[in-house]
Design a protein around this motif. Structure first.
Motif, short mmCIF file in Angstrom:
data_model
loop_
_atom_site.label_atom_id
_atom_site.label_comp_id
_atom_site.label_asym_id
_atom_site.label_seq_id
_atom_site.Cartn_x
_atom_site.Cartn_y
_atom_site.Cartn_z
N ASP A 1 70.93 59.33 71.34
CA ASP A 1 71.66 60.59 71.04
C ASP A 1 72.48 60.44 69.76
OD1 ASP A 1 70.69 61.59 73.41
OD2 ASP A 1 72.64 62.17 74.21
N THR A 2 71.90 59.91 68.73
CA THR A 2 72.67 59.78 67.48
C THR A 2 73.02 61.14 66.92
OG1 THR A 2 70.59 59.54 66.32
CG2 THR A 2 71.81 57.52 66.76
N ALA A 3 72.19 62.12 67.22
CA ALA A 3 72.50 63.48 66.78
C ALA A 3 73.29 64.19 67.87
CB ALA A 3 71.21 64.25 66.50
N GLN A 4 74.36 64.87 67.46
CA GLN A 4 74.91 65.88 68.37
C GLN A 4 74.53 67.24 67.82
OE1 GLN A 4 78.88 65.49 69.98
NE2 GLN A 4 78.58 63.36 70.49
N CYS A 5 75.28 67.74 66.85
CA CYS A 5 74.82 69.01 66.25
C CYS A 5 73.64 68.75 65.33
CB CYS A 5 75.95 69.69 65.51
SG CYS A 5 76.25 69.17 63.81
N GLY A 6 73.51 67.54 64.80
CA GLY A 6 72.32 67.16 64.06
C GLY A 6 72.35 67.45 62.57
N TYR B 1 73.64 68.73 74.54
CA TYR B 1 72.44 68.33 75.29
C TYR B 1 72.37 68.97 76.67
CZ TYR B 1 71.41 64.81 71.76
OH TYR B 1 71.10 64.17 70.60
N THR C 1 79.65 60.67 65.77
CA THR C 1 78.54 59.92 66.38
C THR C 1 78.37 58.52 65.79
OG1 THR C 1 76.96 60.82 64.78
CG2 THR C 1 77.22 62.02 66.85
N TYR C 2 79.31 58.08 64.99
CA TYR C 2 79.12 56.84 64.23
C TYR C 2 78.68 55.66 65.09
CZ TYR C 2 81.90 59.57 60.89
OH TYR C 2 82.36 60.55 60.07
N ALA C 3 79.33 55.50 66.23
CA ALA C 3 79.00 54.34 67.08
C ALA C 3 77.54 54.38 67.52
CB ALA C 3 79.93 54.30 68.29
N ARG C 4 77.00 55.59 67.70
CA ARG C 4 75.60 55.72 68.10
C ARG C 4 74.67 55.24 66.99
NH1 ARG C 4 75.12 58.32 73.06
NH2 ARG C 4 77.22 58.36 73.92
N TYR D 1 68.12 74.53 59.90
CA TYR D 1 69.41 75.18 60.06
C TYR D 1 69.47 76.38 59.12
CZ TYR D 1 70.67 70.98 62.63
OH TYR D 1 70.70 69.97 63.55
N GLU E 1 62.75 56.03 67.22
CA GLU E 1 62.90 56.00 68.67
C GLU E 1 64.30 55.57 69.08
OE1 GLU E 1 59.71 53.69 70.26
OE2 GLU E 1 58.23 55.28 69.93
N TYR F 1 66.94 56.10 67.37
CA TYR F 1 67.83 57.22 67.06
C TYR F 1 67.80 58.28 68.17
CZ TYR F 1 70.25 56.62 62.69
OH TYR F 1 71.17 56.22 61.75
N VAL F 2 66.63 58.65 68.63
CA VAL F 2 66.58 59.70 69.66
C VAL F 2 67.02 59.14 71.02
CG1 VAL F 2 64.83 61.00 68.43
CG2 VAL F 2 64.13 59.39 70.17
N ARG F 3 66.75 57.88 71.25
CA ARG F 3 67.13 57.27 72.53
C ARG F 3 68.64 57.24 72.69
NH1 ARG F 3 64.23 52.85 71.93
NH2 ARG F 3 65.89 51.57 71.06
N MET G 1 65.85 66.87 65.01
CA MET G 1 67.17 66.73 64.39
C MET G 1 67.25 65.45 63.58
SD MET G 1 70.09 68.29 66.91
CE MET G 1 69.77 67.35 68.38
N GLN H 1 86.68 55.34 62.69
CA GLN H 1 86.49 55.57 64.13
C GLN H 1 87.11 54.44 64.93
OE1 GLN H 1 82.39 55.51 65.64
NE2 GLN H 1 82.88 57.32 66.86
N THR I 1 72.53 64.21 60.59
CA THR I 1 71.70 63.13 61.10
C THR I 1 70.58 62.69 60.17
OG1 THR I 1 72.17 64.04 63.29
CG2 THR I 1 70.52 62.29 63.17
N ILE J 1 74.67 73.16 70.12
CA ILE J 1 75.82 72.64 69.38
C ILE J 1 76.00 71.14 69.61
CG2 ILE J 1 77.04 74.83 69.30
CD1 ILE J 1 78.75 73.79 71.65
N GLY J 2 75.08 70.50 70.30
CA GLY J 2 75.17 69.06 70.42
C GLY J 2 75.55 68.53 71.77
#
Lengths: 768, 233
Positions: free
Chosen positions: B170-175, A502, B214-217, A42, B164, B166-168, A35, A702, B178, A499-500
């Motif tokens: 969870d910057t992506a939710q739906c992705g 996890y 996801t901005y804060a991530r 997608y 790393e 980024y994946v650590r 992702m 935010q 991202t 959908i995000g």
């Protein structure tokens, strides 16, 4: 406390106290690499040799019927491959209701009546390019009969209003709801309750339509090819992109049910479908693209939508009128609640074939208060205001929290005291959340009576708090299949699009915990062609899914130990154990052998805990706090702090659990301050269906957050875990904080835009 | 317009189907797994802009076009410099860079389009080191310019700490947004000399919409990567 005595943690090992992996950070999601890098494909990314594009004819009117359709000129355009109309026998024969539990909204797949502006009707064009599709649609001659339209559900309920969906209800625009919730009910005796009240107040509250739009404008890609694992009697495999979460599984179900296929002949192309926020709205392409591809010999067909065309996944509008009676000490003693709710153009939420309405805002949450006298009356009306989706938050708590704010303001009480005084059945969860949240938010330093604090820069300062359920959704069973392979790793397939939330990664931690495996030796993987395997999904249900995974892991561990205990010299399975992916002897942990090559073992578990789906027996709570600064000159509101104290029951995977809170609060802040779908009242045309005019929060918008995880182990999921995001996307809290700042009236309509704030301050005339 | 009846279609032998395999859809990772510690390079595929047929090199594609589509003018050939490699690519004059990324190049990380055009930042690439929207940049304009995409940044060992982080986190939710935010992250790190503040990161990311909030991530991941990468320089 009512309800608590009967409840206890259920299932095996649910009371586990020591955790090695569950609740720990730094477990990157299995899909996160792709992702982030962009390798994840997608539906909009897919491009394949010979690919064609498809688009539907759309209504330019708010409500209209096709009297006559002429596609002859469009068919002559070079590059047009296929045009199907509503008269096509196959399309006309496709089921109207899919899945079967969608019981309202009896629209045909491709009909002649457009129920909102932009509705897909009449015909669908397949061509070599998107541009040719658009050109062909321009050449389709349509004789429209423009019909009366209604955008406001309050108008739809008035006597004499045009009947919009006579095939659903010939007498009025009122619809039903999926679970058959009572339209009217009463607990106790409300009129007697009002007689006991020291104060009687009335609360008005309204919410516009919000766009729930998924981040990816819907695109449906489909083709047909041989099944690499067998073609009995020459049957082909239908490859489709996957869109809907939840058991409907969108196009997959549409494809195989709609065309009489068995599910094994439908394969999803990708686990990625971008976001859904309890959003079930599908465009017609979900069902049409497999048909169009088939009719053209199986060539790839991508049915596309622009952002504007995919802006109709709307959160419905709702209006409440609540009369409350309360005593001098802040105790609520009578509630008379009436709400008018929009059920969308389809008579529910869902797509053009689906109509579905789940638990809309109503007075249900008052049952979680000590108030003995509650009357609730709900009206749901179909309109021409787009397809609607699920309510995003636990809307039943909006009227409750406004009630508490009104009591607090009237009596000069701290609203947190009003909450604690009135909310019942949820201890110890509520108390734990309130204590943790107040501490994180510094409530005691920030709270003041309404209109009593001005910041050094001249802005008005306000705070508010609100409570809500943390719900565990578990209406479907979870189908977990586990296998310890000869490579010493545990495998679990799933077939649901992501959908995000996890959830597969949360499940991985639970399996690792129970099996004694290292997380990296538990492979929870996407298996596109296994429709019988787990389709768990949304944040709230993830906790239920982990519960089923726990049960399966325990079964598998027992099976494995029963078969291989002797390899470490144990006399019985009870003397052996699995620790860090190694078979060991309990009496002598230095004896270890790897699980590699010791055999292959499988176990399955299909089921769910008897979790509280009905919202009046939820035991886990959350409390949100909001601090605002209001500019008295401009009416502009800035959220200074937004803190959620959420009882997760037990946090399984902290990174995603807290991420769900951030998502929900960010969305709530947008809805509170700026989001609103606007329709032209004269034409029924959507005016702001784009990302310039419909303003979602950016990185600069935010709000600062300082969220707290509370763990009471009172939920219905694994180890007493429970759900997250549904609870927090209500926007009303921001309005209560604004009232605490201004000291004026509560603003009765969301979003809380500067003009409404200035009106509350008495600086401009109120609307309406 | 040829149509094949449903009953016949479901039987073997009546449909002339495209022979491409699932791999042609690009399924699979170009970043390999976390344990590998290094990314794989993607094999470039040359794609015919008319029929989508794919070839291993440009000369094969040119030969295909001149024989199979001889009634058409030979499309414009643009030499793209993408992620440290150069490719000759057929593009139509009116194609945007986003279209070229999907249809001719096969790198779709920065070919997302959340909005109708120019409103979401999901298609952001770096052109000569500066962010640009691939949905509003013509492909032919990019000739001779250096284009960076999320795939290239993820495959760059120097930016492994950023990937790393980024994946650590969870910057992506739906992705969906991202890859473009990840691309912006590289720009931010370089612009602010691997020491950006939260305010600077939020300002720079304000053109990239994330519906999942996801901005804060991203802020956290970029600051963590900055700390690690600054220390290593």
């Amino acid at each position: 406390m009512p309800g608590m005595a009967e409840w206890k943690l259920e299932g095996t090992n649910d009371e586990r106290q020591e955790f090695k992996y569950v609740g720990t950070w730094d477990h990157p999601g299995r899909q996160s690499w792709d992702m982030t890098s962009g390798a994840a494909k997608y539906p909009t990314d897919l491009y394949r040799e010979g690919q064609l594009y498809a688009m539907c004819l759309r209504s330019p009117y708010g409500h209209a019927k096709i009297k006559k359709l002429d596609i002859s000129e469009a068919e002559k355009i070079e590059g047009v491959k296929l045009i199907l109309t509503y008269e096509d026998e196959e399309i006309a024969a496709m089921p109207k209701y899919i899945p079967s539990y969608f019981t309202f909204g009896q629209s045909p797949l491709l009909g002649t009546e457009a129920e909102f502006e932009g509705d897909e009707v009449g015909c669908v064009v397949v061509a070599e390019t998107e541009e040719i599709c658009k050109k062909a649609l321009d050449y389709v001659k349509v004789d429209w009969e423009v019909l009366p339209f209604i955008l406001d559900c309050r108008e739809a309920g008035k006597p004499g209003a045009p009947i919009l969906r006579p095939e659903m209800n010939p007498d009025s625009n009122m619809t039903g709801n999926t679970f058959g919730a009572a339209v009217k009910w009463e607990n106790g005796n409300v009129e007697e309750g009002f007689k006991e009240a020291d104060y009687i107040e009335t609360i008005e509250y309204g919410r516009p339509m919000w766009s729930q739009f998924r981040s990816m404008p819907a695109a449906y890609f489909s083709y047909w090819d041989d099944d690499p694992w067998g073609n009995p009697d020459g049957e082909k495999m239908c490859y489709v992109t996957n869109h809907a979460h939840f058991p409907s599984n969108g196009p997959l179900v549409s494809a195989f049910q709609g065309m009489g296929l068995h599910e094994d002949k439908v394969r999803a192309l990708s686990p990625y479908m971008a976001s859904r926020y309890c959003d079930f709205v599908e465009k017609r392409g979900a069902q049409l693209s497999p048909v169009l591809s088939k009719r053209l010999g199986g060539v790839p067909v991508k049915m596309v939508n622009t952002r504007r065309q995919a802006f109709d996944a709307a959160v419905p509008e709702t209006y409440f009128t609540i009369r409350i009676g309360f005593k001098e000490d802040g105790t609520l003693c009578a509630v008379h609640c009436k709400n008018v709710h929009q059920s969308g153009a389809r008579g529910g939420y869902g797509d053009k074939t689906h109509g579905h309405l789940v638990l809309p805002p109503n007075a249900q949450a008052f049952k979680s208060t000590s108030c003995p006298n509650i009357y609730s009356e709900m009206e749901y009306y179909v309109t021409n205001g787009a397809c609607t989706t699920a309510d995003p938050g636990k809307d039943m708590w909006e009227p409750v929290n406004l009630t508490f704010a009104k009591i607090a303001d009237t009596l000069g009480m701290d609203i947190t005291d009003v909450i604690m005084k009135n909310v019942i059945i949820t201890q110890p969860s509520l108390e734990a959340c309130m204590e943790a949240g107040k501490k994180a938010f510094h409530w005691d330093e920030k709270w003041h009576l309404a209109g009593k604090k001005v910041l050094p820069d001249g802005r008005l300062h306000g705070v508010a708090a609100r409570a809500c359920w943390s719900m565990t959704w578990g209406m479907i069973s979870y189908n977990i299949n586990l296998r310890l392979n000869t490579d010493g790793k545990v495998y679990m397939p799933y077939s649901e699009a992501l959908i995000g939330t996890y959830w597969p990664d949360a499940v991985q931690l639970v399996i690792a915990e129970e099996m004694g495996m290292k997380p990296e030796d538990v492979i929870v993987y996407y298996a596109a062609n296994y429709p019988n395997w787990q389709k768990g999904d949304a944040a709230d249900r993830a906790s239920t899914c982990t519960w089923a995974a726990k049960e399966a892991a325990i079964l598998l561990k027992n099976r494995v130990l029963s078969a291989i205990y002797m390899y470490v010299g144990a006399a019985s399975p009870e003397e052996a154990d699995i620790v860090d992916s190694m078979l060991t002897l309990k009496a002598d942990p230095s004896v270890q052998i790897p699980l590699v090559g010791l055999g292959q073992f499988g176990e399955g578990f299909c089921g769910k805990p008897s979790v509280p789906f009905q919202s009046d027996v939820v035991r886990t709570m959350n409390v949100d706090f909001c601090e605002v600064a209001v500019d008295p000159e401009t009416g502009l509101v800035e959220i200074l702090d937004y803190t959620a104290a959420h009882d997760f029951g037990k946090v399984i995977r902290p990174a995603s659990a807290m991420g769900q809170l951030e998502m929900a609060l960010t969305m709530a802040s947008g809805r509170a301050l700026r989001e609103e779908i606007i329709w032209d009242p004269n034409t029924g045309v959507l005016l702001n269906g784009n990302m310039y005019d419909y303003k979602v929060p950016t990185a600069l918008d935010q709000p600062p957050m300082d969220n707290v995880a509370v763990e009471t182990r009172c939920g219905g999921g694994a180890y007493g875990s429970t759900g997250v995001a549904h609870a927090h996307t209500n926007a009303g809290l921001v309005g209560c904080a604004i009232q605490n700042a201004t000291g004026g009236d509560f603003i009765t309509m969301q979003p809380f835009t500067p003009d409404r704030v200035l009106a509350a301050l008495g600086k401009i005339k109120k609307e309406g | 317009m040829a149509q094949i009846p449903r009953r016949e279609f479901l039987k073997a032998g009546t449909a002339a189907l495209a022979g491409a395999t699932l791999s042609a859809l690009g399924l699979g990772s170009i970043t390999a797994s976390a344990e590998d510690g290094a990314a794989e390079k993607q094999v470039f595929v040359y794609t015919c802009p008319v029929c989508g047929k794919q070839f291993a090199d440009f000369e094969q594609l040119r030969g295909h076009f001149t024989t199979k589509h001889k009634e058409l003018d030979l499309p414009k050939t643009v030499t793209f410099s993408i992620n440290e490699a150069e490719y000759d690519v057929f593009v139509e004059d009116h194609w945007t860079l986003r279209e070229a990324l999907i249809r001719a190049i096969g790198l779709t990380g920065n070919a997302k389009q959340m909005c109708d055009r120019g409103g979401c930042g999901s298609c952001t690439v770096l052109i000569d080191g500066k962010p640009a929207l691939s949905c509003t940049t013509l492909a032919v304009e990019c000739a001779g310019k250096h284009i960076e995409t999320s795939e290239g940044i993820a495959a760059d060992p120097e930016y492994r700490p950023l990937l790393e982080a980024y994946v650590r986190n969870d910057t992506a939710q739906c992705g969906y947004c991202t890859p473009a935010q990840f691309t912006m992250a590289k720009y931010i790190l370089n612009k602010y000399d691997f020491a950006p503040t939260e305010e600077q990161i939020r300002l720079e990311l304000s053109g990239n919409i994330c519906r999942c909030g996801t901005y804060a991530r991203h802020v956290k991941a970029i600051m963590e990567a900055a700390a690690e990468m600054k220390g290593g320089q």
